[in-house]
Enzyme design. Structure first.
Site, PDB file in Angstrom:
ATOM      1  N   ASP A   1       1.275  -1.080   0.164  1.00 23.03           N
ATOM      2  CA  ASP A   1      -0.081  -0.239   0.023  1.00 23.03           C
ATOM      3  C   ASP A   1       1.216   1.441  -0.390  1.00 23.03           C
ATOM      4  OD1 ASP A   1      -2.100   1.567   0.230  1.00 23.03           O
ATOM      5  OD2 ASP A   1      -3.196   0.641   1.624  1.00 23.03           O
TER       6      ASP A   1
ATOM      7  N   GLU B   1     -18.100   9.488   4.940  1.00 20.02           N
ATOM      8  CA  GLU B   1     -17.444   8.677   5.361  1.00 20.02           C
ATOM      9  C   GLU B   1     -16.427   7.799   4.419  1.00 20.02           C
ATOM     10  OE1 GLU B   1     -19.649   4.813   5.323  1.00 20.02           O
ATOM     11  OE2 GLU B   1     -21.122   5.673   3.208  1.00 20.02           O
TER      12      GLU B   1
END
Length: 865
Positions: free
Chosen positions: A261, A609
């Protein structure tokens, strides 16, 4: 170190011994021969995501970073499907494979516009960093929307389908390479994720967190895996040899490459403090099995090799994996397998049709009291709510640019007639979170809804505009696209003029939101004028949201002008506001007076969110949620609408579960629509009208409150998900209603007694007992012999089946040894002796119609990891 091949030196010897060329030896041999010619500096440069060209070896630059979570992403126009959690709500593996195929077809078509053997920039390559198959263990996690839900079997099955769709049928010539992420035990909290240590009991690691990745690799054949930011039991995942080498490569036979990542390798030293510096962090990650660094921490590898801290063979093994992938893709030239794909294959008619199908299949009917739905023909509708007419709640995150998106308001107008639909926004998504200024508050000089946009080819607004049009709202995603034909997508300017018409007196916040590129230099300047006075003047700061606080004494119109100069890689613009609650509710009353029924579009949005957001308002923190409740302004809106006495239909648009306790008690109907993609408005309108029949099922549990959940930071599974939650949920995993009824009969097992390790066939007769055609999601749940670690139920099979009224079909499933296995406290997976119960129905046992049978397993068998 053994990875894709034994070693570069070994392959060089084989080539010399046989006299064969690298071309005839396949991708690994060609990669080995190429790597053998590289200098140390060249090798190090190729271990980073933005790999530069090596002209002397004929190697073009290649950017490994590309996205395709629910459509080809971040590179201009593409087909935008429902967000991943909505795709999961379809419970349709064949649909997921078709969506994955579309992602890679559009990625390949875009790639071909540049051409094999040429430099490809970010989001132009064939290595797709999707799907996200982390388990959505807790609804507070803001990125749960990117996953396939809370169940490891459902997640693994959909992951296999999506990976196969992306990669295609020929492993030696994949259409693209899929990258399941984030390996492993990565599901919040978002704040502090770079240093978070997930402490996971061995049982839960094997039982919950690993199965989907195992399926994606061993069954789906994923060519890549992404390691996550977090540590696992104290070891950063991108330096975790026990999982990256032993489990992934040795136990599962993975032959692809591992990518970190972004900046996760740097986190090993900077945030986890697992190593003292970047040099040692990079060495640890490479030795553990992380082949590619998204970031530049691997730039320190050369020093580690020169000092003898890292063997050069470790670099070579990783590089062979990477270049073998590039050769198989044809990225380095010499392969025209997919050369026929081009611009016409991006957002094609067939792909748009699939987006509509996906949006239809994602809808989940949660309540339908007194058969309120479908809505009767001829009804006048009041459409209200902050999610009724916004682009961002269609596209979600990690998305492409939708060419012709249809919001719910537009979909209802098209289906029911614009003259029968009145509209009022009613509320923001959450307190303190601006939403797009609605069309009801924007007016052109001739009285039409919206503002007149003047589109210029130059940044100084000189001369006549290249184009003019009326824009109903200022809510645009222009990522790498031109807003109108004839403009350069990288350089243009827009001026909007008209009037702002406040719904009533009070204090207002006007905001201009520009989706800033996060890794570029320079941003788009914007200016906002009200009554000729500048209220926002930004020269291109890093701020994505710019605000002005104004007071309006009444509802008289005010001249408004907004200017945007696009000269960076920023991605769009939104004119937003926070309006006084009393004024907005008064506008709702005006809409209600014209209506027979109310359709309220409420829920969440990607502004509250998501991944690592900068937000701290009641109920939300850093992209995660601190409450599962519908935000207070929207709850008040629903209560206000219900007081009219008119039937209230609630459409929930969100990426995660929302505790709709009030709506469950008082609304006439509830439909979960998630973030439904470019065709969302059309699909919702068709379902409300009864043109289609909702058939989706919940891929997550809807809890009543955060009080029902363990601490967010705990990764132990007891008390989480339908498998281990002992309370009563608001809506259970697997739940969903239909406009028709289904009945089950005649369950059958291939055997009543099995030897451990044998497979079992289970089947039942399914009949559409209603008067409408519809889809049933047949679900198979297994109850294992009691043990301290045993889940309540475990999903072991599913299939979405379409039946005409009165039609019957026998549905068969094969349960493997792994499907009926259990995991002990030490993390060992076995098939245990004892009596088992299998349930086949439209939901979990006790929640839906279905049939059950029992069988016995004799003996015990330990399964491979």
């Amino acid at each position: 170190m053994t990875k894709c091949i034994a070693s570069t030196a070994l392959f060089a010897l084989l080539l010399a011994a046989t006299g064969a060329s690298a071309q005839t030896q396949g991708a690994e041999a060609r990669a080995s021969a190429l790597v053998a010619k590289m200098t140390l500096a060249e090798k190090v440069s190729q271990l980073q995501n933005d790999a530069p060209a090596i002209p002397r070896l004929g190697v073009p630059a290649y950017e490994w970073w590309n996205e395709g979570l629910h459509g080809y992403a971040r590179n201009g126009y593409a087909t935008v499907f429902p967000q991943a959690i909505g795709l999961a709500a379809s419970w349709d593996a064949s649909l997921l494979q078709a969506v994955g195929t579309t992602v890679s077809v559009e990625a390949r078509a875009s790639f071909n516009t540049v051409g094999a053997g040429h430099a490809h920039g970010r989001y132009q390559g064939l290595t797709i960093w999707s799907p996200n198959i982390n388990i959505d263990r807790d609804p507070r996690w803001g990125r749960g929307q990117e996953t396939y839900g809370e169940d490891p079997f459902l997640t693994g099955s959909l992951a296999v389908a999506f990976v196969r769709g992306i990669q295609g049928d020929d492993p030696q010539h994949p259409r693209a390479i899929a990258t399941p992420k984030h390996f492993v035990a990565h599901s919040g909290p978002e704040p502090g994720r770079d240093s978070f240590d997930a402490v996971v009991p061995p049982h839960d690691l094997e039982d919950t967190y690993l199965p989907a990745f195992r399926a994606a690799v061993t069954v789906g054949g994923a060519g890549s895996v992404m390691c996550s930011y977090n540590a696992l039991d104290g070891v950063p995942m991108c330096a975790n040899a026990a999982l990256l080498d032993t489990r992934l490569r040795k136990d599962w036979g993975f032959k692809g490459y591992v990518v970190s990542d972004c900046d996760a390798v740097g986190d090993i030293a900077a945030f986890h403090h697992y190593k003292p510096d970047d040099e040692q962090a990079a060495a640890a990650a490479l030795r553990a099995g992380t082949d590619l660094d998204c970031g530049h921490t691997y730039a320190s590898v050369a020093k580690a090799v020169r000092q003898g801290d890292l063997a050069g063979s470790v670099l070579d093994a990783s590089l062979v994996c990477l270049f073998a992938a590039r050769y198989r893709l044809g990225e380095l030239g010499g392969d025209d397998t997919y050369a026929h794909l081009g611009a016409s294959d991006i957002d094609s008619g067939a792909h748009r049709k699939l987006a509509l199908q996906a949006a239809r299949e994602s809808l989940v009917l949660l309540k339908n009291a007194h058969d309120t739905l479908p809505l009767r023909s001829g009804l006048r509708l009041a459409v209200i709510g902050p999610d009724a007419d916004t682009l961002e709640t269609l596209e979600a995150n990690y998305h492409g640019t939708a060419r012709a998106p249809v919001t719910p308001l537009e979909g209802l107008r098209a289906r029911f007639g614009a003259d029968r639909v009145s509209y009022a926004q009613g509320a923001p998504v959450a307190a303190g979170v601006p939403v797009p200024v609605p069309e009801t508050a924007l007016r052109t000089a001739d009285g039409a809804a919206g503002l007149v946009g003047e589109y210029y080819t130059n940044p100084g607004f000189h001369g006549a505009p290249s184009a003019m049009r009326t824009d109903r709202v200022i809510d645009f995603d222009w990522d790498r696209v031109a807003p109108v034909a004839g403009l350069d997508a990288a350089h243009y300017a827009v001026r909007w003029r008209g009037e702002l018409v406040p719904p009533g007196p009070g204090d207002y916040v006007l905001a201009v939101h520009v989706d800033r590129c996060f890794d570029c230099t320079g941003h788009d300047p914007v200016r906002l004028f009200v009554d000729g006075k500048p209220v926002i003047a930004d020269g291109g700061s890093d701020n994505s949201r710019l605000e002005a606080h104004l007071h309006f004494a009444d509802g008289r119109p005010h001249a408004v002008r907004l200017e945007l100069v696009h000269a960076s890689r920023d991605q769009g613009v939104r004119l937003q506001w926070l309006a006084p609650p009393a004024a907005q509710l008064a506008e709702v009353d005006r809409a209600l007076r014209k209506a027979d029924a109310v359709v309220a579009f409420v829920g969440l949005s990607p502004d509250v969110e998501g991944e690592a957001l900068q937000i701290e308002v009641p109920g939300f923190a850093g992209g995660d949620r601190t409450s599962l409740d519908l935000p207070a302004p929207q709850r008040k809106l629903l209560e206000h609408a219900a007081a009219s006495g008119k039937p209230l239909v609630v459409v929930l648009m969100s990426g995660g579960a929302v505790a709709l306790d009030w709506a469950k008690q008082h609304a006439a109907a509830i439909l979960a629509a998630w973030y439904p993609g470019q065709a969302g408005g059309t699909a919702i309108a068709q379902a409300l009208a009864g043109d289609t029949n909702p058939g989706g099922r919940l891929p997550v549990t809807f809890y009543r409150s955060v009080r029902d959940l363990p601490p967010f930071a705990s990764y132990a599974m007891q008390g989480r998900t339908y498998r281990y939650f002992r309370g009563t949920p608001l809506y259970p995993f697997g739940y969903g209603l239909s406009y028709t009824r289904f009945a089950y009969a005649a369950p059958a097992l291939s055997a009543s007694t099995l030897k451990a390790g044998d497979t079992l066939q289970v089947s039942a007769e399914l009949r559409n007992a209603g008067s409408r055609a519809g889809d049933e999601v047949v679900q198979v749940y297994l109850d294992t012999p009691p043990s301290p670690q045993a889940p309540r139920h475990a999903l072991a099979g599913f299939r979405r089946v379409h039946l005409a009224p009165g039609e019957s079909r026998r549905v068969d499933f094969i349960l493997s040894a792994r499907d009926v296995s259990s995991v002990d406290a030490a993390g060992v997976r076995t098939v245990e002796p004892g009596r088992y119960r299998v349930f086949i129905g439209g939901g979990q046992p006790g929640d839906a119609a279905g049939v059950a049978s029992t069988f016995t397993i004799n003996g015990k068998e330990v399964l491979a990891p």
